[in-house]
Design an enzyme around this catalytic site. Structure first.
Site, PDB file in Angstrom:
ATOM      1  CE1 TYR A  18       0.246   1.825   4.366  1.00 14.41           C
ATOM      2  CE2 TYR A  18       1.211  -0.258   4.508  1.00 14.41           C
ATOM      3  CZ  TYR A  18       0.793   0.876   4.828  1.00 14.41           C
ATOM      4  OH  TYR A  18       1.616   1.484   6.153  1.00 14.41           O
ATOM      5  NE  ARG A  47       7.009   4.358   0.577  1.00 10.44           N
ATOM      6  CZ  ARG A  47       6.637   5.253   1.467  1.00 10.44           C
ATOM      7  NH1 ARG A  47       7.393   5.537   2.428  1.00 10.44           N
ATOM      8  NH2 ARG A  47       5.480   5.848   1.354  1.00 10.44           N
ATOM      9  CE  LYS A  66       3.248   3.620   3.305  1.00  8.83           C
ATOM     10  NZ  LYS A  66       3.442   3.620   4.545  1.00  8.83           N
ATOM     11  NE  ARG A 100      -6.098 -18.571   6.279  1.00  6.61           N
ATOM     12  CZ  ARG A 100      -5.164 -19.112   6.699  1.00  6.61           C
ATOM     13  NH1 ARG A 100      -4.760 -20.462   6.461  1.00  6.61           N
ATOM     14  NH2 ARG A 100      -4.018 -18.607   7.485  1.00  6.61           N
ATOM     15  CG  HIS A 150       0.548 -20.487   4.388  1.00  8.28           C
ATOM     16  ND1 HIS A 150      -0.661 -21.366   5.008  1.00  8.28           N
ATOM     17  CD2 HIS A 150       1.142 -19.815   5.523  1.00  8.28           C
ATOM     18  CE1 HIS A 150      -0.735 -20.775   6.370  1.00  8.28           C
ATOM     19  NE2 HIS A 150       0.242 -19.974   6.440  1.00  8.28           N
TER      20      HIS A 150
END
Length: 279
Positions: A32, A51, A146, A99, A101
């Site tokens: 983000y 970034r 980030k 879901r 990993h």
């Protein structure tokens, strides 16, 4: 002001629908950026895009659009919401998938979402300064990215607020890194010190601006580590960040920093920052 950017559409907030299978929801699997908006324009967008590109590359999330197209979308979002002063929040997740990993199939489409916040500048705290406490930095070792994984930052910030302080200054074995939601700098003998921009801190865009302003003002600065003892004997201290700009720290752990008031070097940098955002 309630239009969101979702994928390539501008929608009212009530019509934005994020899948419960979104990996940002399951794993914090996303990146983000938070952009400041002054006078209806994005502030330092190139630094934010640089970034964002790095964070996405390092966590292997393909950007859904070119940086030029992203900039066009965010500009249109600001205009659609008639935002003059505030922030734009944008996040990109790896997408929706059952879901598990491991990364989902390569055809999984990343999910982009952005919205505007009308936020006033923190003029009172910039003028008066805030208090802070110190705490162990127990976050992971890729703080330069980030990402959406911010629980450690959230817990640290709440710890500061519970103690009646405005921010928490994090350290690893006594070496200051940064704060829960901002970068950190001190002034000793008229010179500025801040942690090197390595993997232990977020490479703040406002931090970059402050260092650039310091160069312009002939303020000597050092990107090198310093300790809690250095902080407590400093003449001045301040935080920098997208929403806090340049905010003085006047006491840490109940101990006064310098005179206990915002110092002259901090004031110089605040004034230069003010001139920059006003063109």
């Amino acid at each position: 002001m309630n239009l969101y950017l979702y994928q390539n559409q501008f929608l009212p907030k009530e019509q934005v629908s994020i899948s419960p299978d979104d990996r940002g929801y399951y794993f914090g699997d996303g990146v983000y950026e938070v952009f400041r908006v002054y006078n209806g324009n994005l502030f330092e967008p190139e630094g934010h895009y640089r970034r964002l590109e790095k964070s996405a590359r390092e966590v292997r999330i393909p950007l859904p659009y070119s940086l030029e197209r992203l900039h066009q979308y965010l500009t249109e979002l600001i205009q659609a919401n008639h935002l003059q002063e505030g922030t734009v929040y944008m996040q990109i997740t790896r997408g929706a998938a059952p879901r598990a990993h491991p990364f989902p199939p390569t055809h999984t489409e990343p999910v982009l979402m952005a919205f505007c916040n009308e936020i006033a500048r923190p003029k009172s705290t910039m003028e008066q300064g805030i208090t802070a406490i110190t705490a162990d930095d127990i976050r992971w070792l890729r703080c330069d990215l980030k990402t959406l994984n911010l629980l450690a930052n959230v817990m640290a910030k709440q710890h500061a607020l519970d103690q009646g302080a405005g921010e928490v200054i994090l350290h690893r074995n006594g070496t200051i890194t940064e704060c829960s939601a901002s970068n950190f700098m001190i002034i000793k003998e008229g010179e500025l010190f801040t942690h090197p921009a390595n993997n232990l801190i977020l490479h703040g865009i406002t931090r970059e601006v402050v260092l650039r302003l310091a160069r312009n003002l002939d303020i000597v600065y050092h990107e090198r580590t310093f300790t809690i003892e250095d902080l407590l004997s400093a003449e001045e201290a301040f935080i920098s960040g997208t929403t806090v700009e340049v905010t003085p720290i006047i006491s840490v752990d109940g101990r006064r920093i310098g005179t206990g008031r915002p110092g002259p070097v901090t004031r110089k940098l605040q004034q230069a920052f003010e001139q920059l955002i006003n063109g």
